[in-house]
Write an enzyme that holds these catalytic residues in place. Structure first.
Site, short mmCIF file in Angstrom:
data_model
loop_
_atom_site.label_atom_id
_atom_site.label_comp_id
_atom_site.label_asym_id
_atom_site.label_seq_id
_atom_site.Cartn_x
_atom_site.Cartn_y
_atom_site.Cartn_z
N ASN A 123 0.82 -1.21 0.00
CA ASN A 123 0.00 0.00 0.00
C ASN A 123 0.86 1.27 0.00
O ASN A 123 0.37 2.37 0.24
CB ASN A 123 -0.96 0.01 1.20
CG ASN A 123 -0.23 0.00 2.54
OD1 ASN A 123 0.99 0.03 2.58
ND2 ASN A 123 -0.98 -0.05 3.64
N GLU A 153 1.55 4.18 7.47
CA GLU A 153 0.47 3.74 6.61
C GLU A 153 -0.12 4.93 5.85
O GLU A 153 0.09 6.08 6.25
CB GLU A 153 -0.63 3.09 7.48
CG GLU A 153 -0.15 1.89 8.29
CD GLU A 153 -0.04 0.60 7.46
OE1 GLU A 153 0.23 0.68 6.24
OE2 GLU A 153 -0.21 -0.48 8.05
#
Ligand code: GLP
Length: 240
Positions: free
Chosen positions: A136, A143
């Protein structure tokens, strides 16, 4: 950002380890920022070979790892502390007192973050930071988010990261939280080397290199670093 494409993961490992060996031999007490995951393992293998053949010594090297899981004893078989000892530290002459990790079990993560930043600053900053990339686009455990992070912090892992990393834990549910160096701290490294191998990274690599700089794809921030090198195998580079 300089992008280099190689024929194989093995060729990347050789080039990456040569870069590390040169930095260590030029400075002797070099400060290395290190990463976990499967990607850097071949590079650590080549560094062990270089050490065994007398080309490099880690005696005066200081190391700082990017991240560590929370709620896992430091010597758990799945901790990043154990991973690094198995993959590199126990096989070279690095001194344990020069090995640094964020303490994923610290009672106060903000204080732990301050301690880590100060420890890095006190040795003059990181000379080279090794990075992998998540599917990702995460680096360390930064993140996708609405804003870039700063110093180290406690992160709730995304489902995508849990899906990628659960395999290492077998039937035991993996931790849901981790402490990670933030983007601001990573970007302070004097040099950054990101390695990506395999088709599963191709989409994230494309976003990082061709897309805009956005916290929604954290690795894209490397476009703003003055000395970032990206080493890709053909599969990871296949969407460029
Ligand atoms: C973990 C680590 C990252 C690493 C990523 C990719 O999430 N925190 O630092 O880059 O995994 O791992 P792999 O190299 O196994 O694909």
């Amino acid at each position: 950002m300089e992008v280099k494409i190689f024929n194989s993961a093995d060729e990347i490992a050789s080039a990456a380890s040569e870069m590390f060996v040169k930095i260590i031999n030029d400075k002797n007490d070099a400060v290395l920022g290190l990463a976990t995951g499967a990607t850097p393992v071949p590079t650590y293998g080549k560094l062990i070979e270089a050490y065994n053949s007398g080309k490099v010594s880690f005696k005066n090297v200081r190391t700082f790892n990017l991240d560590e899981y929370c709620d896992l004893p430091r010597d758990d078989k799945n901790s990043y502390y154990t991973f690094m000892h198995d993959q590199l530290f126990d096989k070279v002459d690095v001194c344990e007192e020069n090995v640094n990790f964020l303490d994923g079990n610290a009672a106060d993560w903000q204080k732990e973050s301050e301690r880590y930043s100060q420890a890095i600053e006190s040795v003059g900053g990181i000379d080279i930071q090794l990075l992998g990339i998540g599917t990702n686009g995460h680096i360390g455990f930064n993140e996708p988010a609405d804003a870039f992070t700063g110093d180290s912090f406690k992160v709730t892992l995304t489902q995508s990261t849990i899906n990628s990393n659960q395999k290492y834990f077998g039937d035991v549910p993996m931790p849901r939280y981790a402490l990670t160096m933030g983007i601001g701290l990573i970007m302070k490294a004097k040099k950054i080397l990101l390695i990506a191998t395999g088709e599963s990274k191709a989409e994230a690599v494309k976003g990082m290199i061709k897309g805009e700089v956005t916290p929604k794809l954290p690795a894209s921030v490397l476009n703003e670093h003055k000395d970032a090198i990206i080493m890709l195998d053909k599969a990871a580079a296949s969407l460029l």
